[in-house]
Design an enzyme around this catalytic site. Structure first.
Site, PDB file in Angstrom:
ATOM      1  N   HIS A  77       0.831  -1.109   0.032  1.00 34.52           N
ATOM      2  CA  HIS A  77       0.240  -0.045   0.013  1.00 34.52           C
ATOM      3  C   HIS A  77       0.910   1.284   0.079  1.00 34.52           C
ATOM      4  O   HIS A  77       2.141   1.094   0.632  1.00 34.52           O
ATOM      5  CB  HIS A  77      -0.946  -0.030   1.165  1.00 34.52           C
ATOM      6  CG  HIS A  77      -0.308  -0.149   2.626  1.00 34.52           C
ATOM      7  ND1 HIS A  77      -0.009   1.068   3.292  1.00 34.52           N
ATOM      8  CD2 HIS A  77      -0.123  -1.060   3.183  1.00 34.52           C
ATOM      9  CE1 HIS A  77       0.371   0.656   4.464  1.00 34.52           C
ATOM     10  NE2 HIS A  77       0.333  -0.557   4.615  1.00 34.52           N
ATOM     11  N   ASP A  79      -0.044   4.333   1.137  1.00 30.38           N
ATOM     12  CA  ASP A  79      -0.421   5.170   2.116  1.00 30.38           C
ATOM     13  C   ASP A  79       0.266   4.924   3.462  1.00 30.38           C
ATOM     14  O   ASP A  79       0.650   3.862   3.522  1.00 30.38           O
ATOM     15  CB  ASP A  79      -1.892   5.456   2.379  1.00 30.38           C
ATOM     16  CG  ASP A  79      -2.464   4.160   3.069  1.00 30.38           C
ATOM     17  OD1 ASP A  79      -2.078   3.108   2.417  1.00 30.38           O
ATOM     18  OD2 ASP A  79      -3.563   4.113   3.751  1.00 30.38           O
ATOM     19  N   ASP A 107       6.061   1.264   6.688  1.00 29.76           N
ATOM     20  CA  ASP A 107       4.988   0.669   6.582  1.00 29.76           C
ATOM     21  C   ASP A 107       4.139   1.454   5.538  1.00 29.76           C
ATOM     22  O   ASP A 107       3.639   2.457   5.878  1.00 29.76           O
ATOM     23  CB  ASP A 107       4.194   0.543   7.942  1.00 29.76           C
ATOM     24  CG  ASP A 107       2.921  -0.189   7.771  1.00 29.76           C
ATOM     25  OD1 ASP A 107       2.627  -0.551   6.699  1.00 29.76           O
ATOM     26  OD2 ASP A 107       2.196  -0.167   8.763  1.00 29.76           O
ATOM     27  N   GLU A 140      -4.885   1.926   2.487  1.00 35.79           N
ATOM     28  CA  GLU A 140      -5.144   0.742   3.262  1.00 35.79           C
ATOM     29  C   GLU A 140      -5.154   1.074   4.660  1.00 35.79           C
ATOM     30  O   GLU A 140      -5.931   0.366   5.462  1.00 35.79           O
ATOM     31  CB  GLU A 140      -3.691  -0.058   3.079  1.00 35.79           C
ATOM     32  CG  GLU A 140      -3.742  -1.360   3.548  1.00 35.79           C
ATOM     33  CD  GLU A 140      -3.416  -1.594   4.889  1.00 35.79           C
ATOM     34  OE1 GLU A 140      -3.537  -2.747   5.502  1.00 35.79           O
ATOM     35  OE2 GLU A 140      -2.863  -0.707   5.570  1.00 35.79           O
TER      36      GLU A 140
END
Ligand code: ZN
Length: 376
Positions: A77, A79, A107, A140
């Protein structure tokens, strides 16, 4: 095949320093498009932005590879969670962190950097590899909005991996389903000192209901939480309205349904059992109880094709895998609900969703080698 560690490090820093909180992934998407176009590969951006409210869609990047292998998709993802504005990466030796005021955004940018470096390594060395589809999703972190708006018909692959968990050589094969609950209780406002008999205290009713709930770990595969209580206007006014928000998760869809029903029951009974102590209340309390399904359960069989593929890859590079179940949902839950097999791979990231987030370059390199082995 050698991973160019310093190129991976540089790309990772660049990606982290392009801010991309949920719904503002557009600049990362543009950067990825330019990288893949430079590699001579077409990038498709889907039309999910209308549905998600993001400033871009999900990206799909396809490589044929030339090897006769089952196609796989690899997902990250774009974002990050907040605080994520003005990210500055601090590198100490091989450890990356933020300056402390924001998350790092490893992340999931560690996964993105790994995928780009792997594709560069394969194509530059003219190595044959199996067909692969990269899927970069939006939003996400705010409810899997990008993947929920994704059309799985865009994919040829039936199996895939989401690079999106902490640790090294970890494979997540299961994750719970979750429901969000919103209970709105309406009582009656009245002056707390002049005519309290006329009021019905919504906060007190909410407190009674919450006190009757089982929260925390409900059984070995289920949890429940009340996380937000909002209500009231002033200390001298009996509160008319309160909104209670929470969630229930379970690795069993049946238990999720049962616990959700039980929660609703507790709230309903609290409201219907209410009795007016003086007979002077100006009405009766009411309840509006909403259940919002968040994501479905993810459960991969130990002999599923996707598990065999990762076991073969790990064997080829002598890596020991650790198979686990997760406590939360992610894009993989939704890919699995589309009938695709999707396992989650670790990227090395640590202390995610905090300003103390870190990642080691060597752990990203380990992840890259495993992904190389999946494809080559
Ligand atoms: Zn993530």
């Amino acid at each position: 095949m050698q991973i160019d560690q310093e190129r991976l490090a540089a790309l990772f820093i660049t990606l982290c320093e392009i801010d991309s909180p949920s719904k503002k992934e557009g600049r990362v998407a543009e950067y990825l498009k330019s990288i893949f176009q430079e590699m001579g590969t077409d990038v498709t951006e889907d039309g999910s932005a209308d549905e998600t409210g993001s400033d871009c869609g999900n990206l799909i990047v396809r490589f044929d590879g030339g090897l006769d292998k089952e196609p796989v998709f690899l997902n990250c993802h774009m974002d990050t969670v907040l605080p994520a504005e003005g990210v500055k990466v601090v590198r100490q030796g091989e450890v990356f962190a933020s300056q402390g005021e924001t998350v790092l955004g490893g992340d999931d940018k560690a996964g993105i950097a790994v995928l780009v470096e792997v594709m560069r390594t394969l194509t530059e060395n003219n190595m044959p590899f199996g067909p692969v589809e990269l899927v970069f999703t939006t939003c996400e972190e705010i409810g899997l909005l990008g993947v929920k708006a994704f059309d799985p018909g865009l994919l040829r692959s039936k199996i895939g991996f989401a690079l999106d968990t902490t640790g090294v050589h970890k494979v997540i094969t299961g994750a719970p389903a979750a429901n969000r609950i919103v209970a709105e209780i309406n009582g009656v406002a009245a002056h707390a000192g002049l005519n309290p008999e006329q009021g019905i205290n919504a906060i007190q009713l909410a407190a009674q209901a919450i006190a009757g709930l089982e929260l925390g770990r409900l059984d070995s595969e289920s949890t429940a939480n009340i996380g937000l209580v909002e209500g009231g206007t002033a200390t001298n006014i009996i509160p008319e309205r309160v909104v209670v928000k929470g969630e229930i998760r379970s690795h069993s869809e049946e238990k999720l349904v049962a616990y959700t029903e039980k929660t609703k029951d507790v709230f309903s009974k609290t409201i219907t059992n209410w009795q007016d102590p003086t007979g002077k209340a100006k009405g009766c309390p009411t309840l509006d109880f909403q259940v919002v399904p968040d994501y479905p359960v993810m459960k991969l069989d130990s002999n599923a094709d996707v598990i065999r593929r990762i076991e073969q890859a790990a064997a080829a590079i002598n890596a020991d895998l650790e198979f686990m179940v997760a406590g939360g949902g992610s894009d993989a839950n939704i890919f699995n609900s589309y009938g695709l097999q999707c396992a989650i791979l670790s990227t090395g990231m640590d202390k995610v969703h905090s300003t103390e987030e870190t990642i080691r370059l060597s752990d990203m390199v380990c992840t890259a080698q495993l992904v190389l082995a999946i494809l080559a």
